[in-house]
Design a protein around this motif. Structure first.
Motif, PDB file in Angstrom:
ATOM      1  N   ILE A  35       0.844  -1.192   0.000  1.00 16.33           N
ATOM      2  CA  ILE A  35       0.000   0.000   0.000  1.00 16.33           C
ATOM      3  C   ILE A  35       0.881   1.244   0.000  1.00 16.33           C
ATOM      4  CG2 ILE A  35      -1.810   1.274   1.202  1.00 16.33           C
ATOM      5  CD1 ILE A  35      -2.773  -1.365   0.127  1.00 16.33           C
ATOM      6  N   ILE A  36       0.624   2.134  -0.956  1.00 17.22           N
ATOM      7  CA  ILE A  36       1.381   3.383  -1.042  1.00 17.22           C
ATOM      8  C   ILE A  36       0.628   4.524  -0.376  1.00 17.22           C
ATOM      9  CG2 ILE A  36       2.407   5.071  -2.614  1.00 17.22           C
ATOM     10  CD1 ILE A  36       2.635   2.853  -4.678  1.00 17.22           C
ATOM     11  N   GLU A  37      -0.671   4.598  -0.686  1.00 19.26           N
ATOM     12  CA  GLU A  37      -1.478   5.704  -0.167  1.00 19.26           C
ATOM     13  C   GLU A  37      -2.934   5.261  -0.094  1.00 19.26           C
ATOM     14  OE1 GLU A  37      -2.864  10.215  -1.562  1.00 19.26           O
ATOM     15  OE2 GLU A  37      -1.155   9.234  -2.536  1.00 19.26           O
ATOM     16  N   ALA A  38      -3.605   5.632   0.971  1.00 18.97           N
ATOM     17  CA  ALA A  38      -5.016   5.293   1.140  1.00 18.97           C
ATOM     18  C   ALA A  38      -5.792   6.553   1.490  1.00 18.97           C
ATOM     19  CB  ALA A  38      -5.189   4.243   2.232  1.00 18.97           C
ATOM     20  N   SER A  39      -6.750   6.901   0.624  1.00 21.94           N
ATOM     21  CA  SER A  39      -7.605   8.059   0.878  1.00 21.94           C
ATOM     22  C   SER A  39      -9.045   7.590   1.025  1.00 21.94           C
ATOM     23  CB  SER A  39      -7.489   9.073  -0.266  1.00 21.94           C
ATOM     24  OG  SER A  39      -7.989   8.524  -1.468  1.00 21.94           O
ATOM     25  N   LYS A  40      -9.951   8.521   1.189  1.00 22.84           N
ATOM     26  CA  LYS A  40     -11.359   8.176   1.368  1.00 22.84           C
ATOM     27  C   LYS A  40     -11.954   7.572   0.104  1.00 22.84           C
ATOM     28  CE  LYS A  40     -15.760  10.138   2.913  1.00 22.84           C
ATOM     29  NZ  LYS A  40     -16.471  11.368   3.353  1.00 22.84           N
ATOM     30  N   SER A  41     -11.468   8.005  -1.056  1.00 27.86           N
ATOM     31  CA  SER A  41     -12.066   7.571  -2.317  1.00 27.86           C
ATOM     32  C   SER A  41     -11.329   6.420  -2.995  1.00 27.86           C
ATOM     33  CB  SER A  41     -12.150   8.746  -3.293  1.00 27.86           C
ATOM     34  OG  SER A  41     -10.854   9.273  -3.540  1.00 27.86           O
ATOM     35  N   GLU A  42     -10.000   6.295  -2.773  1.00 24.11           N
ATOM     36  CA  GLU A  42      -9.249   5.254  -3.458  1.00 24.11           C
ATOM     37  C   GLU A  42      -8.009   4.847  -2.675  1.00 24.11           C
ATOM     38  OE1 GLU A  42      -7.941   6.680  -7.241  1.00 24.11           O
ATOM     39  OE2 GLU A  42      -6.518   8.101  -6.400  1.00 24.11           O
ATOM     40  N   VAL A  43      -7.446   3.699  -3.071  1.00 28.01           N
ATOM     41  CA  VAL A  43      -6.215   3.182  -2.462  1.00 28.01           C
ATOM     42  C   VAL A  43      -5.206   2.952  -3.581  1.00 28.01           C
ATOM     43  CG1 VAL A  43      -5.160   1.254  -1.227  1.00 28.01           C
ATOM     44  CG2 VAL A  43      -7.402   2.113  -0.518  1.00 28.01           C
ATOM     45  N   LYS A  44      -3.995   3.489  -3.411  1.00 29.25           N
ATOM     46  CA  LYS A  44      -2.930   3.296  -4.384  1.00 29.25           C
ATOM     47  C   LYS A  44      -1.955   2.250  -3.858  1.00 29.25           C
ATOM     48  CE  LYS A  44      -3.173   7.970  -6.300  1.00 29.25           C
ATOM     49  NZ  LYS A  44      -2.427   9.225  -6.590  1.00 29.25           N
ATOM     50  N   TYR A  45      -1.480   1.380  -4.774  1.00 28.14           N
ATOM     51  CA  TYR A  45      -0.617   0.282  -4.344  1.00 28.14           C
ATOM     52  C   TYR A  45       0.319  -0.130  -5.474  1.00 28.14           C
ATOM     53  CZ  TYR A  45      -3.892  -2.541  -7.075  1.00 28.14           C
ATOM     54  OH  TYR A  45      -4.658  -3.051  -8.093  1.00 28.14           O
ATOM     55  N   LYS A  46       1.320  -0.953  -5.114  1.00 29.35           N
ATOM     56  CA  LYS A  46       2.239  -1.536  -6.087  1.00 29.35           C
ATOM     57  C   LYS A  46       2.258  -3.046  -5.902  1.00 29.35           C
ATOM     58  CE  LYS A  46       5.653   2.096  -7.100  1.00 29.35           C
ATOM     59  NZ  LYS A  46       7.098   2.444  -7.032  1.00 29.35           N
ATOM     60  N   THR A  47       2.405  -3.766  -7.020  1.00 22.97           N
ATOM     61  CA  THR A  47       2.519  -5.219  -6.977  1.00 22.97           C
ATOM     62  C   THR A  47       3.903  -5.639  -7.463  1.00 22.97           C
ATOM     63  OG1 THR A  47       1.553  -5.370  -9.196  1.00 22.97           O
ATOM     64  CG2 THR A  47       0.046  -5.564  -7.326  1.00 22.97           C
ATOM     65  N   ASP A  49       4.694  -7.639  -9.831  1.00 23.79           N
ATOM     66  CA  ASP A  49       4.820  -7.805 -11.280  1.00 23.79           C
ATOM     67  C   ASP A  49       4.760  -6.489 -12.046  1.00 23.79           C
ATOM     68  OD1 ASP A  49       2.221  -7.204 -10.783  1.00 23.79           O
ATOM     69  OD2 ASP A  49       1.357  -8.836 -11.959  1.00 23.79           O
ATOM     70  N   SER A  50       4.697  -5.359 -11.336  1.00 21.44           N
ATOM     71  CA  SER A  50       4.626  -4.067 -12.015  1.00 21.44           C
ATOM     72  C   SER A  50       5.295  -2.994 -11.166  1.00 21.44           C
ATOM     73  CB  SER A  50       3.170  -3.688 -12.290  1.00 21.44           C
ATOM     74  OG  SER A  50       3.087  -2.401 -12.856  1.00 21.44           O
ATOM     75  N   SER A  51       6.071  -2.153 -11.822  1.00 20.71           N
ATOM     76  CA  SER A  51       6.732  -1.053 -11.116  1.00 20.71           C
ATOM     77  C   SER A  51       5.857   0.195 -11.065  1.00 20.71           C
ATOM     78  CB  SER A  51       8.061  -0.714 -11.803  1.00 20.71           C
ATOM     79  OG  SER A  51       7.839  -0.337 -13.160  1.00 20.71           O
ATOM     80  N   GLU A  52       4.783   0.199 -11.882  1.00 24.20           N
ATOM     81  CA  GLU A  52       3.888   1.346 -11.929  1.00 24.20           C
ATOM     82  C   GLU A  52       2.830   1.240 -10.835  1.00 24.20           C
ATOM     83  OE1 GLU A  52       4.116   4.013 -13.868  1.00 24.20           O
ATOM     84  OE2 GLU A  52       5.961   3.210 -14.731  1.00 24.20           O
ATOM     85  N   PRO A  53       2.548   2.332 -10.134  1.00 24.45           N
ATOM     86  CA  PRO A  53       1.491   2.313  -9.115  1.00 24.45           C
ATOM     87  C   PRO A  53       0.122   2.062  -9.746  1.00 24.45           C
ATOM     88  CG  PRO A  53       2.900   4.249  -8.879  1.00 24.45           C
ATOM     89  CD  PRO A  53       3.243   3.628 -10.194  1.00 24.45           C
ATOM     90  N   LYS A  54      -0.726   1.362  -9.021  1.00 24.21           N
ATOM     91  CA  LYS A  54      -2.096   1.113  -9.451  1.00 24.21           C
ATOM     92  C   LYS A  54      -3.042   1.680  -8.401  1.00 24.21           C
ATOM     93  CE  LYS A  54      -0.753  -3.214 -11.728  1.00 24.21           C
ATOM     94  NZ  LYS A  54      -0.998  -4.680 -11.802  1.00 24.21           N
TER      95      LYS A  54
END
Length: 238
Positions: A35-47, A49-54
């Motif tokens: 988990i990179i960032e968690a807000s009220k509307s969405e959660v950003k994360y990295k896996t 198999d990918s270097s790009e945040p989702k």
């Protein structure tokens, strides 16, 4: 000594199990990630198999299990789209045996009536300024469709409406040889409106035209394919 080894194995196993954050969705799927960032509307994360945040919308998440073992639970939310009255689109239109692209604006006057206004100033396919054209199309919706799932083959386009419409079209076409025709056409067609904004329609029209300056008459038919976006508001309910 035996208890020490067992304790050490338990600590190592715990570290292995909780070395990643886990996002659990309401549909039962899990995402192992950081988990990179968690807000009220969405959660950003990295896996791995990918270097790009989702990112993922919070309303799709049932719970998050963090790598330290703590769990954050989310409440099920309902997402709705409130369609606005304004739409912009690109029209592929054929008339006088010519094909050209129109830019158009559509105003949804009521649930049953829409006003479609396309405009073009040249034949793009021939790269010539052969005419200036525009029209005002009134679309009266015949059916009372309710929002439902729409599929094109195996492709799921989401929830939307399929409507059938008829109405008059008032068209003006001015050619660069100083010929200007005014048409009154009857039209009929079908449109697909997705709740998230996508709109597509197909209609045909035909009717008489008159050139007042040169006292010329004509009878023309039109085929129009439209792809556009209708503005909407995304509403999240608890």
């Amino acid at each position: 000594m035996k208890y020490f080894v067992l304790t050490l194995m338990f600590v190592a196993l715990s570290g292995f199990l909780f070395s990643q954050d886990i996002i659990r969705k309401f549909d039962g799927t899990e995402i192992k990630c950081k988990i990179i960032e968690a807000s009220k509307s969405e959660v950003k994360y990295k896996t791995d198999d990918s270097s790009e945040p989702k990112s993922i919308f919070s309303e799709d998440i049932k719970e998050i299990q963090f790598k330290d073992g703590t769990i954050k639970t989310y409440t099920k939310k309902i997402v709705e789209h409130e369609l606005k009255k304004h739409m912009f689109s690109v029209d592929l239109m054929q008339f006088f045996g010519q094909k050209t692209l129109y830019l158009s604006y559509q105003f949804q006057a009521s649930k049953k009536l829409a006003i479609h206004v396309p405009f073009s100033y040249k034949n793009i396919f021939k790269r010539q300024k052969t005419f200036i054209g525009g029209s005002v199309d009134f679309r009266y919706i015949l059916n009372n469709s309710e929002p439902s799932k729409i599929y094109i083959g195996p492709l799921d386009l989401g929830i939307g409406n399929v409507d059938y419409f008829v109405g008059p079209s008032f068209q003006v076409t001015s050619f660069y040889n100083a010929t200007t025709f005014y048409y009154i056409k009857g039209t009929a067609g079908v449109s697909m409106q997705q709740l998230w904004g996508l709109n597509a329609s197909l209609f045909v029209g035909f009717g008489p035209g008159y050139d007042f300056s040169n006292s010329l008459t004509d009878f023309d038919w039109t085929v129009n394919i439209t792809f556009g976006y209708r503005f909407n508001k995304r509403i999240v309910k608890e």
